[in-house]
Scaffold this motif. Structure first.
Motif, PDB file in Angstrom:
ATOM      1  N   ARG A 157     -11.838   6.395   1.398  1.00 24.22           N
ATOM      2  CA  ARG A 157     -12.019   6.261   0.443  1.00 24.22           C
ATOM      3  C   ARG A 157     -10.093   6.053  -0.414  1.00 24.22           C
ATOM      4  O   ARG A 157      -9.765   5.196  -1.127  1.00 24.22           O
ATOM      5  N   ILE A 158      -9.524   6.955  -0.205  1.00 25.34           N
ATOM      6  CA  ILE A 158      -8.365   7.110  -1.106  1.00 25.34           C
ATOM      7  C   ILE A 158      -7.668   6.484  -0.434  1.00 25.34           C
ATOM      8  O   ILE A 158      -6.456   5.555  -1.356  1.00 25.34           O
ATOM      9  N   GLY A 159      -8.042   5.960   1.131  1.00 24.50           N
ATOM     10  CA  GLY A 159      -6.612   4.817   1.121  1.00 24.50           C
ATOM     11  C   GLY A 159      -7.548   3.531   0.593  1.00 24.50           C
ATOM     12  O   GLY A 159      -6.550   2.772   1.388  1.00 24.50           O
ATOM     13  N   ASP A 160      -8.173   3.138   0.565  1.00 21.82           N
ATOM     14  CA  ASP A 160      -9.289   2.329   0.385  1.00 21.82           C
ATOM     15  C   ASP A 160      -8.929   1.158   1.381  1.00 21.82           C
ATOM     16  O   ASP A 160      -8.633  -0.165   1.920  1.00 21.82           O
ATOM     17  N   HIS A 161      -9.821   1.896   2.637  1.00 26.67           N
ATOM     18  CA  HIS A 161      -9.908   1.125   3.795  1.00 26.67           C
ATOM     19  C   HIS A 161     -11.901   0.400   4.051  1.00 26.67           C
ATOM     20  O   HIS A 161     -12.151   0.555   5.201  1.00 26.67           O
ATOM     21  N   GLY A 162     -11.900   1.181   2.397  1.00 22.74           N
ATOM     22  CA  GLY A 162     -13.630   0.844   3.168  1.00 22.74           C
ATOM     23  C   GLY A 162     -14.291   2.002   2.857  1.00 22.74           C
ATOM     24  O   GLY A 162     -14.336   2.998   2.375  1.00 22.74           O
TER      25      GLY A 162
ATOM     26  N   LEU B  44      -8.940   3.924   9.724  1.00 26.30           N
ATOM     27  CA  LEU B  44      -7.381   4.665   9.047  1.00 26.30           C
ATOM     28  C   LEU B  44      -6.012   3.881   9.487  1.00 26.30           C
ATOM     29  O   LEU B  44      -4.571   3.903   8.744  1.00 26.30           O
ATOM     30  N   GLY B  45      -6.108   3.309  10.878  1.00 26.02           N
ATOM     31  CA  GLY B  45      -5.036   2.379  11.149  1.00 26.02           C
ATOM     32  C   GLY B  45      -3.799   3.569  11.881  1.00 26.02           C
ATOM     33  O   GLY B  45      -2.417   3.445  12.049  1.00 26.02           O
ATOM     34  N   ILE B  46      -4.505   4.587  12.358  1.00 25.31           N
ATOM     35  CA  ILE B  46      -3.839   5.959  12.984  1.00 25.31           C
ATOM     36  C   ILE B  46      -3.460   5.037  14.567  1.00 25.31           C
ATOM     37  O   ILE B  46      -3.873   4.327  14.890  1.00 25.31           O
ATOM     38  N   ASP B  47      -2.680   4.980  15.009  1.00 28.85           N
ATOM     39  CA  ASP B  47      -1.180   4.622  16.098  1.00 28.85           C
ATOM     40  C   ASP B  47      -2.571   4.975  17.350  1.00 28.85           C
ATOM     41  O   ASP B  47      -2.851   6.793  17.560  1.00 28.85           O
TER      42      ASP B  47
END
Length: 413
Positions: free
Chosen positions: A36-41, A381-384
């Motif tokens: 939510r903080i990262g606005d990823h849904g 979150l897009g973590i590698d």
């Protein structure tokens, strides 16, 4: 004051008996905040909950079989990923290339998986080759055979009739109904409401069945003079787990309904949980893991038990293979890579002991869901991917360290 202490003790007992479940909920809430903080849904989007179940069903299925191997003394099966690839390859040949009847193909695939498991079990149980070496050889052997069967090329697509066995949802309107009314807006609205209501009704039936079975099991244990938890802690446990099932049900109801693969998984989990906890052969697994020599001296045929555990692992791998190829819609020589690691990690994270003799099917499934939530949350979150592997490795190491330290504390008392 005494009443408050009693309630506190009951809550502590429930938390202690379901620690991993509460940790899972905590991790999900943490991911939801970060997403939510990262606005990823949202991690708790109904469609995402459905995807977590569908994407990780094979892990939970494999974990139920892997648990039986681990119970026998911390033994594992390294070949399951390769068995998944081989059985998937055979399914592709049977169903797509040769166009054999689907149910006959499924039966042949399950038989092949069982025979492979029996092959491993024979060398482990009767020739007494260590499970690690036997299944490591199987991992190389069956991966090679799968590549030979497929000639290094994938087979696809699978017919819709086959994929619907594992990839469809309940309730599901028939094709004829969709063709007749599918273009009407009111039809879509009706299907959504119908799906929501029917899914919640099925969820309520599942909760009722769970409560009744738990009560019956508790009464049997009391009748046979087994030690059981206090009445308050038992009721608290029923309430907590019923709420969890209800929350999951409403998420699925707001999406497309119950995934068929979840129903298959529920049947497998229920069957193996009953087998391990309520049958004599199931308790033999725990006895061997606790003390193999004592179990043998008490009259248990330890060789037969080991043979069964690994034969069963082959069967479960075949079931996972059928689910996997349906999800991927293809049979590939690279399928099943690292599946064994996911299954092993799920068992240990879910509370199985690295020494054997301790663990439950429910715990292994929660461990599989935990792994799925980690994968899903970090992906959103897009973590590698490399960092994701590192995090999962640390989580597994932490679970095993906790088990080892706990066992040392118990033995030192």
């Amino acid at each position: 004051m005494e009443k408050k202490n009693k309630i506190g003790d009951n809550l502590k007992s429930v938390f202690k008996g379901n620690t991993m479940l509460f940790i899972l909920v905590g991790v999900m809430i943490l991911f939801e905040i970060l997403i939510r903080i990262g606005d990823h849904g949202s991690l708790f989007a109904p469609a995402n909950i459905t995807n977590i179940i569908r994407q990780n069903s094979y892990v939970a299925i494999l974990a139920t079989g892997m648990l039986l191997c681990i119970l026998t003394g911390g033994n594992i099966d390294l070949s399951v990923g390769s068995v998944v690839a081989l059985v998937g390859a055979l399914a592709g040949v049977f169903i797509v290339t040769l166009e054999m009847p689907i149910w006959l193909s499924i039966c042949l695939c399950l038989l092949m998986g069982t025979l492979i498991g029996a092959f491993h079990g024979f060398f482990i149980a009767y020739v007494h080759i260590p499970p690690f070496i036997t299944t490591l050889a199987g991992m190389l052997l069956w991966r090679g055979v799968a590549t030979i069967v497929l000639d290094g090329k994938p087979i696809s697509p699978f017919p819709d009739k086959y994929r619907n066995l594992f990839e469809s949802f309940l309730p599901n309107p028939s094709d004829a109904t969709i063709e007749k009314f599918g273009e009407l807006d009111i039809f879509d609205e009706f299907v959504d409401k119908y799906t929501f209501m029917v899914t919640l009704i099925i969820t309520a039936i599942c909760i009722l069945a769970y409560v009744v079975l738990e009560i019956v099991s508790r009464r049997k244990k009391i009748k046979n003079n087994y030690t059981v938890s206090s009445k308050g802690s038992f009721i608290a446990k029923l309430c907590v787990l019923s709420i969890v099932i209800l929350i999951l049900g409403q998420f699925l109801a707001r999406d497309r309904g119950l995934p068929v693969v979840l129903i298959l998984l529920a049947i497998i989990v229920a069957a193996y949980a009953y087998f391990t906890q309520n049958t004599v052969p199931g308790r033999y697994l725990y006895a061997i893991g606790g003390n193999a020599k004592a179990a043998k001296l008490s009259g248990i045929n330890t060789d037969n038990v080991m043979f069964f555990a690994y034969t069963n692992m082959g069967f479960i791998s075949a079931v996972a293979a059928l689910v996997t190829i349906s999800r991927m819609n293809s049979a590939q020589p690279t399928a099943g890579q690292n599946y064994e690691m996911d299954a092993i990690a799920s068992c240990f994270i879910g509370g199985a002991s690295a020494y054997g003799g301790t663990g439950t099917v429910g715990g292994a499934v929660i461990g599989a869901i935990f792994m799925g939530v980690l994968n899903n949350g970090m992906s959103i979150l897009g973590i590698d991917m490399n960092w994701q592997r590192a995090v999962k490795g640390l989580v597994l190491l932490g679970a095993v360290i906790f088990d080892v330290v706990s066992k040392k504390k118990r033995t030192s008392k």
